[in-house]
Design a protein around this motif. Structure first.
Motif, PDB file in Angstrom:
ATOM      1  N   GLU A   1      -2.234  -1.024  -3.086  1.00  0.00           N
ATOM      2  CA  GLU A   1      -3.681  -0.825  -3.226  1.00  0.00           C
ATOM      3  C   GLU A   1      -4.281  -2.100  -3.814  1.00  0.00           C
ATOM      4  OE1 GLU A   1      -6.335   2.045  -6.026  1.00  0.00           O
ATOM      5  OE2 GLU A   1      -4.870   3.060  -4.725  1.00  0.00           O
TER       6      GLU A   1
ATOM      7  N   GLY B   1      -0.766  -0.729   4.022  1.00  0.00           N
ATOM      8  CA  GLY B   1      -0.982   0.409   3.139  1.00  0.00           C
ATOM      9  C   GLY B   1       0.088   0.571   2.081  1.00  0.00           C
TER      10      GLY B   1
ATOM     11  N   ARG C   1      -0.536  -1.628  -7.411  1.00  0.00           N
ATOM     12  CA  ARG C   1      -1.974  -1.886  -7.298  1.00  0.00           C
ATOM     13  C   ARG C   1      -2.294  -3.267  -7.839  1.00  0.00           C
ATOM     14  NH1 ARG C   1      -7.333  -1.181  -9.236  1.00  0.00           N
ATOM     15  NH2 ARG C   1      -8.594   0.101  -7.818  1.00  0.00           N
TER      16      ARG C   1
ATOM     17  N   TYR D   1      -0.838  -5.198   1.985  1.00  0.00           N
ATOM     18  CA  TYR D   1      -2.187  -4.625   1.893  1.00  0.00           C
ATOM     19  C   TYR D   1      -2.578  -3.944   3.200  1.00  0.00           C
ATOM     20  CZ  TYR D   1      -7.343  -4.747   1.384  1.00  0.00           C
ATOM     21  OH  TYR D   1      -8.681  -4.438   1.333  1.00  0.00           O
TER      22      TYR D   1
ATOM     23  N   TRP E   1      -9.693  -0.186  -0.325  1.00  0.00           N
ATOM     24  CA  TRP E   1      -8.732  -0.357  -1.410  1.00  0.00           C
ATOM     25  C   TRP E   1      -7.306  -0.147  -0.892  1.00  0.00           C
ATOM     26  CZ3 TRP E   1     -10.931   2.489  -6.379  1.00  0.00           C
ATOM     27  CH2 TRP E   1     -11.944   1.696  -6.924  1.00  0.00           C
ATOM     28  N   ARG E   2      -7.185   0.793   0.032  1.00  0.00           N
ATOM     29  CA  ARG E   2      -5.853   1.035   0.623  1.00  0.00           C
ATOM     30  C   ARG E   2      -6.028   1.381   2.104  1.00  0.00           C
ATOM     31  NH1 ARG E   2      -0.668   2.207  -0.893  1.00  0.00           N
ATOM     32  NH2 ARG E   2      -1.202   2.393  -3.096  1.00  0.00           N
TER      33      ARG E   2
END
Length: 254
Positions: free
Chosen positions: A94, A91, A72, A88, A134-135
């Protein structure tokens, strides 16, 4: 009070898989490359990184990112890091994108014991309203989106509530430091380093020049030693290496 460690491996000892890290630097300036290299050699992974960006030209955090060691990223800039963008969108990592000034203040607040603050930055956008990816799911869809944040009016102006950032560790680079952990940064290499150092519960600083206590004028200290737990002196060769991300030149006038 002597916080000096002798090896990079000793400096990053205790940083386990899944740890959160605040990391100083901006592009290739002021990046704690030696500490990052030590983490890479230790095989540490699943890291949650808070930094302005995630490295460039396979340097800095890009070393860990390319190796799949970062789970992350909380930052404000992807830039020309194609591998960061690829992971990113695929996937694989994050990413929480934050306005740059907000990121700086969230780090500073964390180190100052301030749990949250209000800012106008991001009001009326997905920063406040939620829905920022975010993901991704690897197929063009969003697997996880940011939640909405509290928005409050003060004297007719709207502000969004942002929470402070605290991390398990912080990695920073300084131009000078003493054995008590007092640090001095050089020009633009200061960037996010003092703020990242404040946010870490255990802060590790690599220093280009180690001096004895009293060797730094108190008025010249950029970061007091109370924020620093470990100091790693660099070798002359390590201190001298300064990469340039993008060199621009012109012909000299005759």
């Amino acid at each position: 009070m002597d916080k000096v460690v002798t090896t990079a491996a000793e400096a990053v000892e205790g940083i386990a898989d899944g740890a959160s890290l605040a990391v100083g630097g901006f592009g290739l300036s002021g990046v704690p490359d030696i500490l990052i290299q030590a983490l890479y050699e230790a095989g540490t992974g699943a890291l949650h990184v808070v930094s302005n960006n995630c490295g460039a030209m396979e340097r800095g955090l890009a070393l860990l990112l390319t190796a799949g060691r970062i789970a992350r990223v909380t930052g404000s800039y992807i830039g020309a890091n194609r591998e960061f963008a690829r992971q990113y969108l695929a996937g694989e990592v994050e990413v929480e994108m934050i306005p740059q000034g907000t990121l700086a203040e969230r780090l500073r607040a964390g180190g100052s014991g301030i749990p949250a603050f209000y800012t106008p930055a991001g009001v009326g956008t997905q920063v406040a309203d939620g829905g920022m990816p975010w993901r991704y799911d690897g197929h063009g869809g969003v697997a996880l989106a940011s939640p909405p944040k509290e928005v409050r009016d003060f004297e007719g102006t709207s502000y969004v509530l942002e929470r402070a950032i605290r991390t398990d560790f912080a990695l920073v680079r300084a131009a000078r430091g003493d054995r008590h952990g007092n640090l001095v940064f050089s020009k633009s290499a200061r960037n996010f380093n003092p703020l990242a150092a404040m946010a870490g519960r255990i802060t590790v600083a690599e220093v280009e020049e180690l001096v004895e206590p009293g060797g730094i004028d108190p008025d010249q200290v950029h970061l007091p030693g109370i924020f620093v737990q470990r100091v790693l002196p660099l070798t002359a060769a390590q201190a001298a290496e300064k990469r340039i991300e993008r060199r621009t030149t012109r012909e000299a006038r005759s």
